[in-house]
Design an enzyme around this catalytic site. Structure first.
Site, short mmCIF file in Angstrom:
data_model
loop_
_atom_site.label_atom_id
_atom_site.label_comp_id
_atom_site.label_asym_id
_atom_site.label_seq_id
_atom_site.Cartn_x
_atom_site.Cartn_y
_atom_site.Cartn_z
N ARG A 25 6.02 12.52 -12.18
CA ARG A 25 5.46 13.14 -13.38
C ARG A 25 5.68 12.30 -14.64
O ARG A 25 5.15 12.62 -15.69
CB ARG A 25 6.07 14.53 -13.57
CG ARG A 25 5.70 15.48 -12.41
CD ARG A 25 6.19 16.86 -12.65
NE ARG A 25 5.47 17.42 -13.80
CZ ARG A 25 5.86 18.49 -14.46
NH1 ARG A 25 6.95 19.12 -14.10
NH2 ARG A 25 5.17 18.93 -15.48
N CYS A 26 6.45 11.23 -14.52
CA CYS A 26 6.79 10.38 -15.66
C CYS A 26 5.88 9.15 -15.71
O CYS A 26 5.79 8.39 -14.73
CB CYS A 26 8.25 9.94 -15.54
SG CYS A 26 8.75 8.69 -16.75
N GLY A 27 5.22 8.94 -16.83
CA GLY A 27 4.31 7.81 -16.98
C GLY A 27 5.01 6.47 -16.83
O GLY A 27 4.49 5.55 -16.19
#
Length: 114
Positions: free
Chosen positions: A9-11
């Site tokens: 979920r982390c860019g």
């Protein structure tokens, strides 16, 4: 082999994984929110990073601010807090042999992968 502590979920974590995939096929993804590190594995990781436990904590996370921020804690207590709340672990982390980095910027990421 390179191991990446990854949060899909982390860019920045997705960017780091893409860079790893571009450089090598010899890697392992550890989704640390699902495969929660043990106390010993975090101690080993901290040594590879050359970090104190607090340096690995995402100190703006709500759980940190609400539960730990103003409490004096030992290094062991901080490690245990990260195990209980793995969202507190900074990401992405790349590990290669006896070295590790927080791969939040492309410069250090590319240097590490070279």
């Amino acid at each position: 082999m390179i191991e990446i502590y990854h949060n899909p979920r982390c860019g920045k974590s997705r960017t780091a994984l893409a860079a790893v995939e571009e450089k090598t096929t010899d890697y392992k993804i550890t989704k640390y929110l699902e495969e929660i590190p043990t106390y010993d594995s975090l101690k080993t990781l901290l040594k590879k990073l050359d970090f104190k436990p607090l340096e690995l904590v995402r100190q703006k996370e709500k759980v940190w601010v609400e539960n730990y921020k103003n409490n004096p804690m030992s290094d062991d207590e901080i490690i245990k807090a990260m195990i209980l709340n793995p969202i507190l672990i900074e990401r992405p982390i790349l590990i290669k042999e006896d070295k590790a980095i927080i791969a939040r910027d492309l410069g250090s990421l590319n240097d590490f992968l070279s």
